[in-house]
Design a protein around this motif. Sequence first.
Motif, PDB file in Angstrom:
ATOM      1  N   PRO A 168      -5.377  50.317  17.550  1.00  0.00           N
ATOM      2  CA  PRO A 168      -5.818  50.127  18.936  1.00  0.00           C
ATOM      3  C   PRO A 168      -5.018  50.993  19.914  1.00  0.00           C
ATOM      4  N   LEU A 169      -5.720  51.540  20.880  1.00  0.00           N
ATOM      5  CA  LEU A 169      -5.105  52.449  21.849  1.00  0.00           C
ATOM      6  C   LEU A 169      -4.817  51.777  23.183  1.00  0.00           C
TER       7      LEU A 169
ATOM      8  N   LEU B 145      -9.177  60.266  17.101  1.00  0.00           N
ATOM      9  CA  LEU B 145      -9.989  60.206  15.882  1.00  0.00           C
ATOM     10  C   LEU B 145      -9.107  60.161  14.640  1.00  0.00           C
ATOM     11  N   LYS B 146      -8.081  60.973  14.620  1.00  0.00           N
ATOM     12  CA  LYS B 146      -7.199  61.037  13.446  1.00  0.00           C
ATOM     13  C   LYS B 146      -6.318  59.791  13.344  1.00  0.00           C
ATOM     14  N   LEU B 147      -5.834  59.287  14.463  1.00  0.00           N
ATOM     15  CA  LEU B 147      -5.039  58.061  14.432  1.00  0.00           C
ATOM     16  C   LEU B 147      -5.865  56.888  13.891  1.00  0.00           C
TER      17      LEU B 147
ATOM     18  N   LEU C 236     -12.128  58.212  24.717  1.00  0.00           N
ATOM     19  CA  LEU C 236     -11.030  57.426  24.134  1.00  0.00           C
ATOM     20  C   LEU C 236     -11.363  55.935  24.159  1.00  0.00           C
ATOM     21  N   GLU C 237     -11.914  55.478  25.279  1.00  0.00           N
ATOM     22  CA  GLU C 237     -12.266  54.059  25.380  1.00  0.00           C
ATOM     23  C   GLU C 237     -13.407  53.713  24.426  1.00  0.00           C
ATOM     24  N   TYR C 238     -14.357  54.603  24.305  1.00  0.00           N
ATOM     25  CA  TYR C 238     -15.469  54.382  23.383  1.00  0.00           C
ATOM     26  C   TYR C 238     -14.952  54.252  21.945  1.00  0.00           C
ATOM     27  N   LEU C 239     -14.079  55.181  21.552  1.00  0.00           N
ATOM     28  CA  LEU C 239     -13.520  55.142  20.201  1.00  0.00           C
ATOM     29  C   LEU C 239     -12.745  53.854  19.969  1.00  0.00           C
ATOM     30  N   ASP C 240     -12.053  53.394  21.011  1.00  0.00           N
ATOM     31  CA  ASP C 240     -11.253  52.178  20.861  1.00  0.00           C
ATOM     32  C   ASP C 240     -12.135  50.945  20.694  1.00  0.00           C
TER      33      ASP C 240
ATOM     34  N   PHE D 214       7.339  54.707  24.225  1.00  0.00           N
ATOM     35  CA  PHE D 214       6.054  55.305  24.584  1.00  0.00           C
ATOM     36  C   PHE D 214       5.541  54.577  25.827  1.00  0.00           C
ATOM     37  N   PHE D 215       4.473  55.085  26.428  1.00  0.00           N
ATOM     38  CA  PHE D 215       3.988  54.474  27.663  1.00  0.00           C
ATOM     39  C   PHE D 215       3.629  53.012  27.478  1.00  0.00           C
ATOM     40  N   GLY D 216       3.058  52.682  26.306  1.00  0.00           N
ATOM     41  CA  GLY D 216       2.639  51.305  26.070  1.00  0.00           C
ATOM     42  C   GLY D 216       3.658  50.456  25.333  1.00  0.00           C
ATOM     43  N   GLY D 217       4.801  51.039  25.002  1.00  0.00           N
ATOM     44  CA  GLY D 217       5.824  50.281  24.280  1.00  0.00           C
ATOM     45  C   GLY D 217       6.339  51.012  23.062  1.00  0.00           C
TER      46      GLY D 217
END
Length: 222
Positions: free
Chosen positions: A83-84, A24-26, A72-76, A144-147
């Motif tokens: 984007p997460l 939410l904060k990100l 998390l997916e809903y927020l994205d 990080f895990f995604g780059g």
Amino acid sequence: MASQEVKLLSLWVSPFGHRVEWALKLKGVEYEYIEEDIFNKSPLLLELNPVHKKVPVLIHNRKVILESLLILEYLDEKWKEFPLLPQDPYEKATARFWANFGEAKLLRPGWAALRSQGDEKERALKLWIEDLEKIEGELKGKKFFGGETIGYLDLAMGWISYMLPVWEEVGCLTILDPKKFPSITAWTEKFLSHPVIKENLPPRDKMIVYFEKRIKEPVSAQ
């Protein structure tokens, strides 16, 4: 987004709740935080989550979303800022796989291992460390895990960075040896240095008191 449109029911120490708060904060989403007592659950929590009766619970425009990874997916999907999840279908599926792995093989089993005794504890910790080695391999060579930036899987695994050291202290254990887990160690430092993460962590001293108490409780009370 007005604050009254988004509400989050959570617990100050919940790793599941914290990953939602970080998201939410990100994304810059304003929200109202409602603290819950898992030992004296409110009528609101029982009404909103009658199946599992657990936090976190997200309310968006009176719609209720449950389970932190699904939140998390809903927020994205709803807020495209920051984007997460990866856009590539394969990378997205891989991130989901490792997030589920973290739930099934690390977070819950880790707490169970911490509370076990004797030979059972040794066996549980051995299996747990073997599974943690798989995460080490997934992080190797990455920031990080995604780059290059924090994403969905970092938030899902974020509890490792701040809660696992507390478990180690409470249980008089050494699990995250920097020599054995250099990639996780480096990731932890980067993750915890991010302003959003650093400014939204539960107090360490309060966590120690909490888990010292919880670890002594009968398993049936968990």
